[in-house]
Design a protein around this motif. Sequence first.
Motif, PDB file in Angstrom:
ATOM      1  N   ILE A 251       0.753  -1.291  -0.092  1.00 13.30           N
ATOM      2  CA  ILE A 251       0.037  -0.042  -0.006  1.00 13.30           C
ATOM      3  C   ILE A 251       0.927   1.332   0.032  1.00 13.30           C
ATOM      4  O   ILE A 251       0.777   2.091  -0.785  1.00 13.30           O
ATOM      5  N   SER A 252       1.881   1.371   0.789  1.00 18.32           N
ATOM      6  CA  SER A 252       2.618   2.477   0.701  1.00 18.32           C
ATOM      7  C   SER A 252       3.362   2.800  -0.381  1.00 18.32           C
ATOM      8  O   SER A 252       3.606   3.863  -0.951  1.00 18.32           O
ATOM      9  N   ILE A 253       3.951   1.724  -1.111  1.00 19.77           N
ATOM     10  CA  ILE A 253       4.656   1.790  -2.288  1.00 19.77           C
ATOM     11  C   ILE A 253       3.539   2.419  -3.340  1.00 19.77           C
ATOM     12  O   ILE A 253       3.855   3.308  -4.358  1.00 19.77           O
ATOM     13  N   LEU A 254       2.238   1.827  -3.498  1.00 20.64           N
ATOM     14  CA  LEU A 254       1.193   2.284  -4.393  1.00 20.64           C
ATOM     15  C   LEU A 254       1.190   3.840  -4.137  1.00 20.64           C
ATOM     16  O   LEU A 254       0.920   4.519  -5.240  1.00 20.64           O
ATOM     17  N   LEU A 255       0.685   3.895  -2.858  1.00 16.90           N
ATOM     18  CA  LEU A 255       0.479   5.626  -2.430  1.00 16.90           C
ATOM     19  C   LEU A 255       1.788   6.453  -2.989  1.00 16.90           C
ATOM     20  O   LEU A 255       1.162   7.539  -3.624  1.00 16.90           O
ATOM     21  N   ALA A 256       2.885   6.084  -2.515  1.00 16.19           N
ATOM     22  CA  ALA A 256       4.012   6.966  -2.878  1.00 16.19           C
ATOM     23  C   ALA A 256       4.307   7.106  -4.490  1.00 16.19           C
ATOM     24  O   ALA A 256       4.552   7.921  -5.092  1.00 16.19           O
TER      25      ALA A 256
ATOM     26  N   TRP B 298       1.888   6.769  -6.642  1.00 13.43           N
ATOM     27  CA  TRP B 298       0.664   7.753  -7.068  1.00 13.43           C
ATOM     28  C   TRP B 298       1.023   9.221  -6.754  1.00 13.43           C
ATOM     29  O   TRP B 298       0.338  10.123  -7.467  1.00 13.43           O
ATOM     30  N   LYS B 299       1.562   9.520  -5.832  1.00 11.29           N
ATOM     31  CA  LYS B 299       1.727  10.689  -5.197  1.00 11.29           C
ATOM     32  C   LYS B 299       3.146  11.187  -5.851  1.00 11.29           C
ATOM     33  O   LYS B 299       3.706  12.185  -5.462  1.00 11.29           O
ATOM     34  N   ARG B 300       3.887  10.315  -6.816  1.00  5.57           N
ATOM     35  CA  ARG B 300       5.105  10.925  -7.283  1.00  5.57           C
ATOM     36  C   ARG B 300       6.194  11.104  -6.267  1.00  5.57           C
ATOM     37  O   ARG B 300       7.068  12.104  -6.310  1.00  5.57           O
ATOM     38  N   VAL B 301       6.187  10.288  -5.106  1.00 11.40           N
ATOM     39  CA  VAL B 301       7.290  10.544  -4.133  1.00 11.40           C
ATOM     40  C   VAL B 301       8.562   9.857  -4.886  1.00 11.40           C
ATOM     41  O   VAL B 301       8.560   8.719  -5.383  1.00 11.40           O
ATOM     42  N   ASP B 302       9.768  10.423  -4.518  1.00 13.01           N
ATOM     43  CA  ASP B 302      11.087   9.886  -4.894  1.00 13.01           C
ATOM     44  C   ASP B 302      11.131   8.740  -4.160  1.00 13.01           C
ATOM     45  O   ASP B 302      11.772   8.908  -2.950  1.00 13.01           O
ATOM     46  N   LEU B 303      10.823   7.469  -4.532  1.00 16.03           N
ATOM     47  CA  LEU B 303      11.030   6.257  -3.751  1.00 16.03           C
ATOM     48  C   LEU B 303      12.329   5.811  -3.083  1.00 16.03           C
ATOM     49  O   LEU B 303      12.199   5.773  -1.845  1.00 16.03           O
ATOM     50  N   PHE B 304      13.378   6.029  -3.626  1.00 19.70           N
ATOM     51  CA  PHE B 304      14.650   5.630  -3.474  1.00 19.70           C
ATOM     52  C   PHE B 304      15.109   6.477  -2.189  1.00 19.70           C
ATOM     53  O   PHE B 304      15.589   6.233  -1.221  1.00 19.70           O
ATOM     54  N   ARG B 305      14.788   8.014  -2.535  1.00 22.86           N
ATOM     55  CA  ARG B 305      15.418   8.801  -1.756  1.00 22.86           C
ATOM     56  C   ARG B 305      14.660   8.721  -0.488  1.00 22.86           C
ATOM     57  O   ARG B 305      15.167   9.011   0.620  1.00 22.86           O
ATOM     58  N   SER B 306      13.101   8.664  -0.574  1.00 21.40           N
ATOM     59  CA  SER B 306      12.345   8.922   0.581  1.00 21.40           C
ATOM     60  C   SER B 306      12.793   7.680   1.498  1.00 21.40           C
ATOM     61  O   SER B 306      12.958   7.802   2.699  1.00 21.40           O
ATOM     62  N   PHE B 307      12.904   6.667   1.032  1.00 22.05           N
ATOM     63  CA  PHE B 307      12.763   5.276   1.859  1.00 22.05           C
ATOM     64  C   PHE B 307      14.233   5.153   2.495  1.00 22.05           C
ATOM     65  O   PHE B 307      14.337   4.939   3.647  1.00 22.05           O
ATOM     66  N   SER B 308      15.146   5.568   1.685  1.00 20.64           N
ATOM     67  CA  SER B 308      16.486   5.417   2.216  1.00 20.64           C
ATOM     68  C   SER B 308      16.700   6.691   3.352  1.00 20.64           C
ATOM     69  O   SER B 308      17.425   6.483   4.286  1.00 20.64           O
ATOM     70  N   ARG B 309      16.174   7.628   3.056  1.00 17.14           N
ATOM     71  CA  ARG B 309      16.214   8.820   4.028  1.00 17.14           C
ATOM     72  C   ARG B 309      15.518   8.199   5.507  1.00 17.14           C
ATOM     73  O   ARG B 309      16.032   8.438   6.602  1.00 17.14           O
ATOM     74  N   GLY B 310      14.404   7.723   5.510  1.00 16.79           N
ATOM     75  CA  GLY B 310      13.590   7.035   6.444  1.00 16.79           C
ATOM     76  C   GLY B 310      14.470   6.076   7.141  1.00 16.79           C
ATOM     77  O   GLY B 310      14.513   5.862   8.392  1.00 16.79           O
TER      78      GLY B 310
ATOM     79  N   LEU C   1       7.855   7.002   3.689  1.00 21.55           N
ATOM     80  CA  LEU C   1       7.216   7.084   2.661  1.00 21.55           C
ATOM     81  C   LEU C   1       5.905   7.608   2.512  1.00 21.55           C
ATOM     82  O   LEU C   1       5.312   8.404   1.908  1.00 21.55           O
ATOM     83  N   LEU C   2       5.122   6.999   3.804  1.00 23.79           N
ATOM     84  CA  LEU C   2       3.972   7.287   3.803  1.00 23.79           C
ATOM     85  C   LEU C   2       3.818   8.923   4.147  1.00 23.79           C
ATOM     86  O   LEU C   2       2.574   9.606   3.773  1.00 23.79           O
ATOM     87  N   GLU C   3       4.717   9.252   4.850  1.00 31.30           N
ATOM     88  CA  GLU C   3       4.730  10.877   5.355  1.00 31.30           C
ATOM     89  C   GLU C   3       4.788  11.547   4.222  1.00 31.30           C
ATOM     90  O   GLU C   3       4.109  12.680   3.889  1.00 31.30           O
ATOM     91  N   ASP C   4       5.876  11.386   3.214  1.00 33.72           N
ATOM     92  CA  ASP C   4       6.108  12.061   2.127  1.00 33.72           C
ATOM     93  C   ASP C   4       4.752  11.998   1.127  1.00 33.72           C
ATOM     94  O   ASP C   4       4.614  12.960   0.209  1.00 33.72           O
ATOM     95  N   ALA C   5       4.070  10.860   1.100  1.00 36.28           N
ATOM     96  CA  ALA C   5       2.983  10.600   0.466  1.00 36.28           C
ATOM     97  C   ALA C   5       1.866  11.515   0.714  1.00 36.28           C
ATOM     98  O   ALA C   5       0.649  11.554   0.224  1.00 36.28           O
TER      99      ALA C   5
END
Lengths: 166, 190
Positions: A8-13, A15-27, B56-60
């Motif tokens: 779900i979070s990958i789908l949401l990300a 859909w919202k055009r989040v930079d997957l790699f950067r966001s995930f690695s920052r978290g 990810l969830l936060e950024d989304a």
Amino acid sequence: MIGWLLGISILLACWKRVDLFRSFSRGAKEGFENAMGIMPALAVTLISIRVFEASGIMKELSAFLSPLAAGMGLPPGVMPLLLLRPLSGSASLSLLNDILRQYGPDSRTGLVASAMMGSGETILYTCAVYLSAAGISKSRYIIPVALAGWLAGCVAAGLFFPESFA
Amino acid sequence: MNAVLCFMLLGGVIYAGLHGNMEAVSQAALAGGTDALRLVLDLMGGFLFFGGVIRLLEDAGVVSALVRVLHRPLGWLFSEPLEQEAMEAITENLAANMLGVSNAATPMGIRAAKALNRAGQNTPTAALCLFLVINATSVQLVPTTVLSLRYAAGSAQPESILLPSLAASGVSTGLGILLCKLIESRRRRG
């Protein structure tokens, strides 16, 4: 659940055009730093817990507390967690891990302890941080009320996994 | 907490001395640190994974979506009218706490506490008490740390505690809110 959460979070990300790699690695970096950050506190509390157990007082304390546990409908093994959860996050984390290893994660003690841990907070720390930030020194009824909530949560956790369970 | 540590360490050493258990205590004292590092390793998988997923969830925009959902019920719960900034900070803090975004929750909570004590009094208002009680009785929807430890301990059903944990959390927060409301309504009456 974890698999679904990931999907779900990958789908949401996406859909919202989040930079997957950067966001995930920052978290993940924040998670890493958090885990390493609590290491010294875990060391202090684990050393204290180990010393306390090895000395033999833990046994006496448990014998003293087990009628109380029975009165609340809780397995006696969770009593140290009941006492320390409101006081210290690192101590309760260490205790939960010990309980899971000693009694097994799917034993009644392990299940009740897990549910208790998930339903509680470090009451004293939380209050101290927010009140001191607001420049307040009196806490009125906050701590007794939060402790009453904690105890009720513990009893509820015990009820969820009845004696006959495992 | 210092008093508890002092009691455990000093009490342990004295009791061991009286009962001739000193050898075991020395061994235990050295084992504690190793156990801590092992525990961090057990936690690491969960911290890295949930750290990433939560970010990810936060950024989304999930936190801000939850803020919108919570706005009305919270306004109702904090019955007295609060200023905009306090209400916003409270909502954002609770939304972050529910999702387990702790690094976002604490600064917001501090902002809320400050906004609720604009008058600079030394005693917390009813709203601040209620806010702190809710915070101190845990509102996290998924206890990620507990989950990680259960996976690491080799549980056959690590996720079987999710519902009970949520229910117990609801009981503790519910009772906390109820007691706050009771105390305040009693005080107002006399």
